[in-house]
Scaffold this motif. Sequence first.
Motif, PDB file in Angstrom:
ATOM      1  N   LEU A   1       0.827  -1.208   0.000  1.00  0.00           N
ATOM      2  CA  LEU A   1       0.000   0.000   0.000  1.00  0.00           C
ATOM      3  C   LEU A   1       0.862   1.258   0.000  1.00  0.00           C
ATOM      4  O   LEU A   1       0.568   2.229  -0.705  1.00  0.00           O
ATOM      5  CB  LEU A   1      -0.959  -0.007   1.190  1.00  0.00           C
ATOM      6  CG  LEU A   1      -2.130  -0.968   1.050  1.00  0.00           C
ATOM      7  CD1 LEU A   1      -2.871  -1.109   2.369  1.00  0.00           C
ATOM      8  CD2 LEU A   1      -3.062  -0.483  -0.053  1.00  0.00           C
ATOM      9  N   THR A   2       1.931   1.238   0.782  1.00  0.00           N
ATOM     10  CA  THR A   2       2.861   2.374   0.793  1.00  0.00           C
ATOM     11  C   THR A   2       3.486   2.535  -0.589  1.00  0.00           C
ATOM     12  O   THR A   2       3.582   3.647  -1.120  1.00  0.00           O
ATOM     13  CB  THR A   2       3.953   2.166   1.861  1.00  0.00           C
ATOM     14  OG1 THR A   2       3.319   2.068   3.141  1.00  0.00           O
ATOM     15  CG2 THR A   2       4.957   3.308   1.872  1.00  0.00           C
TER      16      THR A   2
ATOM     17  N   SER B   1       2.203   1.576  -3.401  1.00  0.00           N
ATOM     18  CA  SER B   1       1.195   2.016  -4.373  1.00  0.00           C
ATOM     19  C   SER B   1       1.030   3.536  -4.366  1.00  0.00           C
ATOM     20  O   SER B   1       0.706   4.125  -5.392  1.00  0.00           O
ATOM     21  CB  SER B   1      -0.151   1.342  -4.095  1.00  0.00           C
ATOM     22  OG  SER B   1      -0.763   1.886  -2.939  1.00  0.00           O
ATOM     23  N   LYS B   2       1.279   4.171  -3.240  1.00  0.00           N
ATOM     24  CA  LYS B   2       1.149   5.627  -3.143  1.00  0.00           C
ATOM     25  C   LYS B   2       2.316   6.345  -3.810  1.00  0.00           C
ATOM     26  O   LYS B   2       2.182   7.488  -4.221  1.00  0.00           O
ATOM     27  CB  LYS B   2       1.029   6.036  -1.681  1.00  0.00           C
ATOM     28  CG  LYS B   2      -0.267   5.550  -1.050  1.00  0.00           C
ATOM     29  CD  LYS B   2      -0.307   5.816   0.442  1.00  0.00           C
ATOM     30  CE  LYS B   2      -1.565   5.170   1.023  1.00  0.00           C
ATOM     31  NZ  LYS B   2      -1.533   5.114   2.460  1.00  0.00           N
ATOM     32  N   ARG B   3       3.480   5.655  -3.916  1.00  0.00           N
ATOM     33  CA  ARG B   3       4.667   6.252  -4.547  1.00  0.00           C
ATOM     34  C   ARG B   3       4.665   6.067  -6.064  1.00  0.00           C
ATOM     35  O   ARG B   3       5.322   6.817  -6.773  1.00  0.00           O
ATOM     36  CB  ARG B   3       5.937   5.599  -3.993  1.00  0.00           C
ATOM     37  CG  ARG B   3       6.259   5.919  -2.561  1.00  0.00           C
ATOM     38  CD  ARG B   3       7.674   5.458  -2.205  1.00  0.00           C
ATOM     39  NE  ARG B   3       8.048   4.182  -2.805  1.00  0.00           N
ATOM     40  CZ  ARG B   3       8.105   3.024  -2.160  1.00  0.00           C
ATOM     41  NH1 ARG B   3       7.825   2.973  -0.880  1.00  0.00           N
ATOM     42  NH2 ARG B   3       8.476   1.924  -2.778  1.00  0.00           N
ATOM     43  N   LEU B   4       3.980   5.058  -6.539  1.00  0.00           N
ATOM     44  CA  LEU B   4       4.020   4.738  -7.965  1.00  0.00           C
ATOM     45  C   LEU B   4       2.961   5.524  -8.732  1.00  0.00           C
ATOM     46  O   LEU B   4       1.866   5.772  -8.239  1.00  0.00           O
ATOM     47  CB  LEU B   4       3.812   3.236  -8.178  1.00  0.00           C
ATOM     48  CG  LEU B   4       4.891   2.337  -7.577  1.00  0.00           C
ATOM     49  CD1 LEU B   4       4.491   0.874  -7.716  1.00  0.00           C
ATOM     50  CD2 LEU B   4       6.239   2.576  -8.234  1.00  0.00           C
ATOM     51  N   ASP B   5       3.317   5.866  -9.952  1.00  0.00           N
ATOM     52  CA  ASP B   5       2.395   6.579 -10.841  1.00  0.00           C
ATOM     53  C   ASP B   5       1.693   5.552 -11.721  1.00  0.00           C
ATOM     54  O   ASP B   5       2.361   4.785 -12.429  1.00  0.00           O
ATOM     55  CB  ASP B   5       3.185   7.565 -11.707  1.00  0.00           C
ATOM     56  CG  ASP B   5       2.294   8.377 -12.637  1.00  0.00           C
ATOM     57  OD1 ASP B   5       1.070   8.110 -12.698  1.00  0.00           O
ATOM     58  OD2 ASP B   5       2.829   9.276 -13.297  1.00  0.00           O
ATOM     59  N   PRO B   6       0.354   5.491 -11.694  1.00  0.00           N
ATOM     60  CA  PRO B   6      -0.366   4.535 -12.542  1.00  0.00           C
ATOM     61  C   PRO B   6      -0.015   4.681 -14.019  1.00  0.00           C
ATOM     62  O   PRO B   6      -0.049   3.710 -14.773  1.00  0.00           O
ATOM     63  CB  PRO B   6      -1.840   4.862 -12.300  1.00  0.00           C
ATOM     64  CG  PRO B   6      -1.867   5.496 -10.958  1.00  0.00           C
ATOM     65  CD  PRO B   6      -0.567   6.249 -10.844  1.00  0.00           C
ATOM     66  N   GLY B   7       0.397   5.872 -14.435  1.00  0.00           N
ATOM     67  CA  GLY B   7       0.777   6.086 -15.825  1.00  0.00           C
ATOM     68  C   GLY B   7       2.051   5.357 -16.211  1.00  0.00           C
ATOM     69  O   GLY B   7       2.322   5.140 -17.389  1.00  0.00           O
ATOM     70  N   ASP B   8       2.858   4.996 -15.218  1.00  0.00           N
ATOM     71  CA  ASP B   8       4.107   4.285 -15.481  1.00  0.00           C
ATOM     72  C   ASP B   8       3.911   2.774 -15.594  1.00  0.00           C
ATOM     73  O   ASP B   8       4.853   2.041 -15.844  1.00  0.00           O
ATOM     74  CB  ASP B   8       5.130   4.563 -14.372  1.00  0.00           C
ATOM     75  CG  ASP B   8       5.595   6.010 -14.365  1.00  0.00           C
ATOM     76  OD1 ASP B   8       5.486   6.674 -15.421  1.00  0.00           O
ATOM     77  OD2 ASP B   8       6.040   6.473 -13.298  1.00  0.00           O
ATOM     78  N   CYS B   9       2.724   2.317 -15.390  1.00  0.00           N
ATOM     79  CA  CYS B   9       2.442   0.879 -15.446  1.00  0.00           C
ATOM     80  C   CYS B   9       2.326   0.469 -16.913  1.00  0.00           C
ATOM     81  O   CYS B   9       1.398   0.872 -17.614  1.00  0.00           O
ATOM     82  CB  CYS B   9       1.147   0.567 -14.696  1.00  0.00           C
ATOM     83  SG  CYS B   9       0.913  -1.193 -14.362  1.00  0.00           S
ATOM     84  N   GLY B  10       3.284  -0.310 -17.381  1.00  0.00           N
ATOM     85  CA  GLY B  10       3.315  -0.695 -18.785  1.00  0.00           C
ATOM     86  C   GLY B  10       2.482  -1.932 -19.062  1.00  0.00           C
ATOM     87  O   GLY B  10       2.002  -2.613 -18.149  1.00  0.00           O
ATOM     88  N   ASP B  11       2.341  -2.210 -20.373  1.00  0.00           N
ATOM     89  CA  ASP B  11       1.551  -3.372 -20.778  1.00  0.00           C
ATOM     90  C   ASP B  11       2.161  -4.687 -20.294  1.00  0.00           C
ATOM     91  O   ASP B  11       1.455  -5.671 -20.109  1.00  0.00           O
ATOM     92  CB  ASP B  11       1.403  -3.411 -22.303  1.00  0.00           C
ATOM     93  CG  ASP B  11       0.488  -2.299 -22.812  1.00  0.00           C
ATOM     94  OD1 ASP B  11      -0.305  -1.775 -21.991  1.00  0.00           O
ATOM     95  OD2 ASP B  11       0.571  -1.960 -24.001  1.00  0.00           O
TER      96      ASP B  11
END
Length: 133
Positions: free
Chosen positions: A109-110, A112-122
């Motif tokens: 959870l911690t 997930s707050k640092r990661l940008d959903p836009g950086d999640c690749g296919d």
Amino acid sequence: MLIGQLADAAGLATQTIRFYEREGLLPTPVREPNGYRVYDDATLNRLTFIRTAQAAGLTLGEIRSIVDLRGEGEVPCTHVTSLLSAKLADVSARRRELDALASELEYLLTRSKRLDPGDCGDADVCHILTTSQ
């Protein structure tokens, strides 16, 4: 008392009482000439014991082993202590496992707050749950 009265007194369904009889947890009741089962206070005490043992986490098989020892004229206290000690050890182990799981979930959870959903690749189903940081 009849099975309905016993069920009411014990707070159980009549089917549960019949099941316990079939499983050997209760003695076979005396039957009246009309076929009705007749129970005494000892059966109610046994039902109370069964419910207390279940609340302590004992399985019906473990409860049966206690009842069998008593039926053989032995005092089952040492056996009960052993069963309860094993249950406590199991609970302690499960608590450690749950504590480890809680720590992992908090970490994720911690993260997930640092990661940008836009950086999640296919290639990633969800980069929160990948091993790379």
